[in-house]
Design a protein around this motif. Structure first.
Motif, PDB file in Angstrom:
ATOM      1  N   THR A  16       0.700  -0.956  -0.046  1.00 37.22           N
ATOM      2  CA  THR A  16      -0.251   0.079  -0.005  1.00 37.22           C
ATOM      3  C   THR A  16       0.772   1.285   0.365  1.00 37.22           C
ATOM      4  O   THR A  16       1.941   1.012   1.069  1.00 37.22           O
ATOM      5  CB  THR A  16      -0.918  -0.077   1.064  1.00 37.22           C
ATOM      6  N   GLU A  96      -0.956  -1.557   5.612  1.00 38.96           N
ATOM      7  CA  GLU A  96      -1.614  -1.673   6.152  1.00 38.96           C
ATOM      8  C   GLU A  96      -2.905   0.162   5.428  1.00 38.96           C
ATOM      9  O   GLU A  96      -2.283   1.232   4.821  1.00 38.96           O
ATOM     10  CB  GLU A  96      -0.967   0.192   7.237  1.00 38.96           C
ATOM     11  N   ASN A  98      -5.627   3.014   6.760  1.00 35.25           N
ATOM     12  CA  ASN A  98      -6.589   4.147   8.045  1.00 35.25           C
ATOM     13  C   ASN A  98      -8.094   4.150   8.153  1.00 35.25           C
ATOM     14  O   ASN A  98      -8.362   3.267   6.688  1.00 35.25           O
ATOM     15  CB  ASN A  98      -5.682   5.477   8.575  1.00 35.25           C
ATOM     16  N   TYR A 103      -3.778   5.757   3.121  1.00 34.81           N
ATOM     17  CA  TYR A 103      -2.665   4.348   3.118  1.00 34.81           C
ATOM     18  C   TYR A 103      -1.847   5.271   4.365  1.00 34.81           C
ATOM     19  O   TYR A 103      -2.026   6.181   4.565  1.00 34.81           O
ATOM     20  CB  TYR A 103      -1.926   4.297   2.467  1.00 34.81           C
ATOM     21  N   PRO A 106       3.718   2.432   8.401  1.00 29.94           N
ATOM     22  CA  PRO A 106       3.362   1.339   9.684  1.00 29.94           C
ATOM     23  C   PRO A 106       4.417   2.479  10.853  1.00 29.94           C
ATOM     24  O   PRO A 106       5.151   3.223  10.541  1.00 29.94           O
ATOM     25  CB  PRO A 106       4.533  -0.048   9.371  1.00 29.94           C
TER      26      PRO A 106
END
Length: 128
Positions: A16, A96, A98, A103, A106
């Protein structure tokens, strides 16, 4: 379609927010011809990725796309309305997002205060 070949990591795997790239190679290319107009790329998946084309002088086309959510994407590549060999490509995207579907990088764990002192004391008592 004969004469058109797609290759690259962006047709297999990505992350991502990262750029997924692949090349479209044309067997029958005429110098001076602008072939980007004959190429169509459609991507179905959990997010709507950004897609960019870079036409090279030798007729090859670099396609860069940026996914914003993890999951599986189907990359459909057509040239002059005809699907190229092996299209659609199934691409796995990891990473990941939100709660807004954007995007996010980390986060690194930051230890401060009492926890930092405890961690430092433990490291002094048990050196590796």
């Amino acid at each position: 379609m004969a004469g058109v070949l797609c290759q690259g990591g962006g047709l297999v795997f990505g992350t991502t927010g990262g750029r997924c790239r692949f090349m479209v190679f044309l067997e029958e290319f005429k110098v001076g011809e602008k072939v980007v107009s004959g190429l169509t790329v459609g991507i179905d998946g959990p997010s709507e990725p950004e897609i960019k084309f870079d036409h090279e002088d030798n007729g090859n086309i670099e396609v860069t796309w940026t996914p914003y959510a993890p999951g599986f994407y189907d990359v459909h590549v057509k040239f002059n309305g005809t699907p190229v060999k092996d299209s659609p490509f199934n691409v796995k995207i990891v990473g990941e997002v939100n709660c807004m579907g954007q995007y996010t990088k980390p986060k690194e764990q930051v230890v401060t205060g009492w926890a930092a002192r405890q961690k430092a004391e433990k490291a002094l008592r048990n050196p590796k």
